[in-house]
Scaffold this active site. Structure first.
Site, mmCIF file in Angstrom:
data_model
loop_
_atom_site.group_PDB
_atom_site.id
_atom_site.type_symbol
_atom_site.label_atom_id
_atom_site.label_comp_id
_atom_site.label_asym_id
_atom_site.label_seq_id
_atom_site.Cartn_x
_atom_site.Cartn_y
_atom_site.Cartn_z
ATOM 1 N N SER A 185 28.069 -34.530 15.031
ATOM 2 C CA SER A 185 28.853 -34.574 13.991
ATOM 3 C C SER A 185 27.958 -33.574 12.499
ATOM 4 O O SER A 185 27.521 -32.581 12.836
ATOM 5 C CB SER A 185 29.348 -35.604 12.923
ATOM 6 O OG SER A 185 30.212 -36.231 12.501
ATOM 7 N N ASP A 398 40.023 -33.771 18.193
ATOM 8 C CA ASP A 398 39.302 -34.010 17.089
ATOM 9 C C ASP A 398 40.005 -33.271 16.613
ATOM 10 O O ASP A 398 39.689 -31.086 15.630
ATOM 11 C CB ASP A 398 37.463 -33.723 17.402
ATOM 12 C CG ASP A 398 37.083 -33.501 16.623
ATOM 13 O OD1 ASP A 398 37.289 -34.512 14.972
ATOM 14 O OD2 ASP A 398 36.013 -33.012 16.026
ATOM 15 N N HIS A 451 36.880 -36.921 17.890
ATOM 16 C CA HIS A 451 35.522 -37.597 16.996
ATOM 17 C C HIS A 451 34.542 -38.809 17.429
ATOM 18 O O HIS A 451 34.993 -39.731 17.126
ATOM 19 C CB HIS A 451 35.400 -36.802 16.045
ATOM 20 C CG HIS A 451 34.204 -36.173 14.969
ATOM 21 N ND1 HIS A 451 34.209 -34.801 14.737
ATOM 22 C CD2 HIS A 451 33.490 -37.499 14.199
ATOM 23 C CE1 HIS A 451 32.572 -35.264 14.147
ATOM 24 N NE2 HIS A 451 32.587 -36.391 13.540
#
Length: 474
Positions: A185, A398, A451
């Site tokens: 991330s 995602d 994610h």
């Protein structure tokens, strides 16, 4: 006689000075953890927690969890430094929800301490991992000075390099192990910079040589132009917007959905229609239900910028007192973490400095943090020229960091393809698709993941890392 008295006085003054310093600055230390509240019996792996002081005066105390590889030959296994995103999300997110050796038992909270069980797909079966609460103010990391909490991309990276060198000095048995910087991330911004710090230190002849071999990034935030500009084609490819809206927004915005001209009324109207279409989705995984207690567009993407994308996402952002999620939601495990990590017995078992922080938060989104790196593609180029290996993986469901954006910035590096796009298999099923480049970079998707990848597809991600870390084809 006079000289002896002077020497005695000197030592007394030095002792007083050291004692006065120690009252202000906690001493960096580590401690073995053999039992954890919520887990039955002794831990079936070697765990250590501790603090490492960084900065000129060591006001900043970075907290870490170290898990030694549980393989048959841990001395030969690689060492990973794992960074969770946010910025400001605790290392416990990586340890308890993604790649660590423990997971929460997800059941309705009844007032007792949440239970933990072994994660059979933990990456610590093939690597030793240091999980760090970074930047300062994250998780259990803290500063004894208010100025110490002022941080940002560059300071956090330098602090991590200093953390690592000091940790290595205290753990010299790992100096020869292959070393990788890893994270996911928002750490997509930080990991390459930390790798550069290590590489530069090695080249400069630092007294401590770290055996850096490469870096690993999952669902990485990299560049707003690539990441956000691919949101519209991703949504269209997934059937979330109509063909008509897709063609209209392409024409009106000129395929630039990030820096919109304020006078371009048609583009603004089309983008408003676009965000209305996707505003009710769980953007972490578009096929899963939207649940409270977690943001589908966390601050790691929005940053401190107001934008059209944010205005349609405010209803989903973290609330100071978010509603309790349903037990069947993936985010319920996040809800359980606050009860576990804020329990006195847990803090005592983890050897947390008493009074160092107040309430533990999984993600601290109000850190005084400077978003200084808008585009870190230059660092990927820098590391590529030094022939470091890299694994970049994305999940194909995602929508926070669409895989199309990651694929696009990798292509912009302009390295030739040496292994063309193909599927990779886990237990007879397609685990995702992959491509390898001449700069020793492997890009892969994780089929059906969100994610971040290991939360959704732990078996596939375990196989992915095991093959890559052994330098085998995926």
């Amino acid at each position: 006689m006079r000289a002896e008295k002077l020497l005695v006085c000197f030592y007394i003054m030095l002792l007083i000075r050291i004692q006065s310093w120690s009252s202000l600055l906690p001493i960096s230390y580590s401690a073995t953890v053999r039992y954890l509240p919520g887990f039955q019996g002794p831990l079936p792996f070697e765990m250590e927690t501790g603090y490492v002081g960084v900065g000129e005066s060591e006001y900043v105390q970075l907290f870490y969890y170290f898990i030694k590889s549980s393989s048959e030959n841990p001395e030969e296994d690689p060492l990973l430094l794992w960074l969770t995103g946010g910025p400001g999300c605790s290392a416990l997110s990586g340890l308890l929800y993604e790649i660590g050796p423990l997971h929460f038992v997800v059941k309705e909270y009844n007032g007792s301490l949440p239970n933990l069980v072994v994660n059979i797909q933990s990456w610590t079966q093939m690597a030793s991992i240091i999980f760090v609460d970074s930047p300062v103010g994250t998780g259990f990391s803290y500063s004894t000075s208010s100025q110490g909490y002022q941080t940002g991309d560059f300071k956090a990276s330098k602090d991590l390099y200093q953390f690592l060198t000091k940790w290595m000095i205290d753990h010299p048995e790992f100096l020869e192990n292959h070393f990788y910087v890893a994270g996911d991330s928002y750490s997509g911004k930080i990991v390459p910079l930390v790798a550069k710090e290590i590489s530069d230190g090695n080249e400069a002849g630092s007294e401590l040589f770290i055996n850096l071999k490469g870096y690993i990034l999952g669902n990485p935030v990299t560049d707003p132009v690539f990441d956000s500009n691919k949101l519209v084609p991703f949504a269209h490819g997934m059937g979330l917007i109509s063909n008509e809206l897709y063609e209209s927004v392409k024409r009106s915005c000129g395929e630039n959905y990030v820096q919109i001209d304020p006078t371009n009324v048609l583009c603004w109207e089309d983008m408003q229609s676009f965000y209305k279409c996707i505003s009710g989705l769980n953007q972490a995984h578009i096929l899963e239900p939207f649940c409270t207690f977690a943001s589908p567009i966390p601050k790691e993407v929005v940053g401190d910028r107001r934008s059209l994308r944010q205005s349609y996402s405010d209803q989903f952002l973290h609330d100071p007192q978010p509603p309790i999620p349903e037990v069947g939601c993936r985010t319920y495990a996040y809800y359980l973490a606050q009860f576990w990590a804020n329990d006195y017995s847990v803090r005592n078992a983890l050897h947390i400095h008493k009074g160092s922080i107040g309430k533990w938060q999984r993600c601290h989104h109000s850190l005084p943090y400077s978003y200084e790196i808008q585009n870190n593609i230059q660092y990927h180029l820098y590391l590529s020229k030094r022939v470091y290996r890299s694994l970049i993986y994305s999940d194909d469901h995602d929508m926070i960091v669409p895989f199309l954006g990651t694929e696009a910035w990798i292509k912009s590096l302009n390295y030739s393809i040496i292994d063309e796009w193909r599927s990779w298999i886990v237990n007879g099923q397609i685990g995702g698709y992959t491509r390898t480049y001449s700069n020793h970079m492997t890009f892969t998707t994780v089929k059906g993941g969100g994610h971040t990848a290991p939360q959704y597809k732990p078996k596939e991600c375990f196989a992915m890392l095991k093959r890559w870390i052994s330098e085998e084809p995926l």
